[in-house]
Design an enzyme around this catalytic site. Structure first.
Site, short mmCIF file in Angstrom:
data_model
loop_
_atom_site.label_atom_id
_atom_site.label_comp_id
_atom_site.label_asym_id
_atom_site.label_seq_id
_atom_site.Cartn_x
_atom_site.Cartn_y
_atom_site.Cartn_z
N GLY A 1 -9.89 -17.58 2.43
CA GLY A 1 -9.17 -16.47 2.27
C GLY A 1 -7.59 -16.39 2.49
N GLY B 1 -11.93 -14.68 -1.23
CA GLY B 1 -11.16 -15.65 -1.12
C GLY B 1 -10.95 -16.58 -2.25
CE1 TYR C 1 -12.34 -4.97 6.37
CE2 TYR C 1 -10.79 -3.35 7.34
CZ TYR C 1 -10.83 -4.67 7.03
OH TYR C 1 -10.37 -5.67 7.34
NE ARG D 1 -4.97 -4.50 2.24
CZ ARG D 1 -5.23 -4.70 3.40
NH1 ARG D 1 -5.67 -5.87 3.57
NH2 ARG D 1 -5.10 -3.74 4.48
N1 UDP Z 1 -0.71 1.99 -1.33
C1 UDP Z 1 0.28 2.42 -2.09
N2 UDP Z 1 0.19 1.75 -3.59
C2 UDP Z 1 -0.43 0.61 -3.68
C3 UDP Z 1 -1.29 0.26 -2.71
C4 UDP Z 1 -1.49 0.82 -1.57
O1 UDP Z 1 1.12 3.41 -1.99
O2 UDP Z 1 -0.55 -0.01 -4.86
C5 UDP Z 1 -0.69 2.49 -0.01
C6 UDP Z 1 -1.86 2.89 0.65
O3 UDP Z 1 -2.37 4.32 0.17
C7 UDP Z 1 -1.57 2.76 1.94
C8 UDP Z 1 -0.75 1.77 2.28
O4 UDP Z 1 -0.18 1.67 0.90
O5 UDP Z 1 -1.12 3.98 2.55
C9 UDP Z 1 -1.20 0.49 2.52
O6 UDP Z 1 -2.25 0.07 1.74
P1 UDP Z 1 -2.94 -1.43 1.75
O7 UDP Z 1 -3.99 -1.32 0.48
O8 UDP Z 1 -2.18 -2.42 2.00
O9 UDP Z 1 -3.95 -1.38 3.07
P2 UDP Z 1 -4.24 -0.21 4.35
O10 UDP Z 1 -3.03 -0.22 5.36
O11 UDP Z 1 -4.37 1.12 3.72
O12 UDP Z 1 -5.42 -0.76 4.87
#
Ligand code: UDP
Length: 346
Positions: free
Chosen positions: A39, A65, A176, A219
């Site tokens: 991963g 991964g 999760y 992410r």
């Molecule tokens: N987010 C966003 N656009 C995207 C993906 C994520 O605005 O295309 C936002 C999501 O809603 C969160 C933050 O970015 O508020 C971080 O998202 P991520 O999926 O990285 O992980 P999290 O911190 O939520 O576990």
């Protein structure tokens, strides 16, 4: 084009190794089991351990991964890959000095599609991994998460390890959050009942090369960077006022390996993350600027239970690990963008 291990990563692993050596962190001659070793974080850990001349056994079923993350390690005399689902028991020969349990899907976009696998990796999977550590009398490190704090209530950001969390167990993120909380409970059960030397890292948002960007794996950093590089719309969920704190991958791996290596840390739980809190909209603007992108910014619905603020209190990491982040966000984002330019934007 497949993801590749670029020279950029080799150079950073070498530098990280030097930093770790200066701190007295060496796994030379140790036998280490890394679940989830292909991963994002697992593969960086395998890289450092292999370079340090540890004997590394990587278990992965490639559910999230990517095989290319460890392709360059295959065939090395001190790296062994076992393709296996860690939720199923496995007999392993020889003794392990250290077991690191990283195996789990981690992207919120996967929570709707793979909730059962996520629950299993952090409950059945950790039970199998702890059983191996118990049989081999190994030290055990679990990569838990800031998600055990859920959506911290007012006055609890920056969040310290003694905050017990604010979580919706039956919400979309429950698979999760609750699985990781159960994983932590498993770790403490083995620590208390069997005297296992255990350590828990609560990982806050981490980014860098090898963080997948596509579809359900993506992410926010990897998605925004790849969107910016392709001149596609940058997709902000909600109004973008929610915050996160982003740690560069080599800083995270340094913290994890200090936690795994230092003596006298048995039973410790330590936040590892950046204290630099930033709104998601500011992140989008920063990435646009750094990549000189003309991508438009679009606003999409906010996922349910998306935490409003997230930022760690890292006093404990400073004290026990003698660690704090060293890579500034804009530097880390530039290195991430460089890497994404050289690989498929999956
Ligand atoms: N987010 C966003 N656009 C995207 C993906 C994520 O605005 O295309 C936002 C999501 O809603 C969160 C933050 O970015 O508020 C971080 O998202 P991520 O999926 O990285 O992980 P999290 O911190 O939520 O576990």
């Amino acid at each position: 084009m497949p993801l590749v291990s670029s020279p950029n990563i080799h150079g950073q692993v070498t530098e990280l190794n030097k930093t770790l050596r200066r701190a007295g962190v060496s796994f030379k001659g140790q036998r280490v089991l890394v679940t989830g070793g292909s991963g994002f974080l697992g593969s960086w850990i395998c890289d450092v351990l292999v370079l340090q001349d540890a004997e590394v056994v990587c278990i992965d079923n490639f559910s999230s991964g990517h095989p290319s993350n460890i392709e360059h390690l295959r065939g090395k005399r001190n790296f062994n890959l076992i393709e296996h689902d860690i939720t199923k028991p496995i007999e392993l020969d020889g003794n392990f000095d250290l077991v690191m349990h990283l195996a789990s899907r981690a992207s919120p976009l996967e929570f709707a599609s793979f909730p059962i696998q996520i629950l299993k990796a952090n409950t059945l999977g950790i039970w199998v991994a702890l059983g191996i550590a118990k049989r081999h009398e190994s030290r055990f490190l679990f990569t838990s998460t800031s998600e055990v704090y859920g959506n911290p209530t007012e006055g609890n950001v920056p969040t310290a390890e003694n905050y017990n969390g604010n979580i919706n167990p039956i919400g979309l993120r429950g698979c999760y959050d609750e699985a990781k909380r159960c994983g932590e409970a498993f770790v403490f059960a083995y620590h208390r009942q069997h005297g296992l030397d255990t350590r828990i890292a609560r990982i806050f948002n981490t980014y860098g090369p090898r963080l997948r960007a596509g579809d359900t794996y993506g992410r926010v950093v990897s998605r925004f960077v790849s969107q910016a590089l392709r001149s596609k719309s940058i997709t902000i969920f909600g109004d973008g006022r929610q915050t996160r704190s982003f740690l560069y991958v080599t800083d995270q791996v340094e913290g994890l390996l200090r936690l795994a290596a230092f003596p006298n840390l048995t039973g410790q739980v330590i936040n590892i993350g950046s204290e630099e809190e930033i709104r998601i909209i500011e992140l989008a603007q920063l990435i646009k600027r750094l990549t000189e992108s003309n991508s438009p910014i679009t606003f999409l619905p906010l996922p349910v239970d998306d935490p409003v603020r997230r930022c760690p209190d890292i006093s404990r990491a400073r004290e026990y690990l003698k660690w704090s982040p060293s890579t500034k966000l804009d530097e880390g984002l530039k290195m991430t963008a460089e890497w994404f330019k050289g690989c498929s934007l999956n």
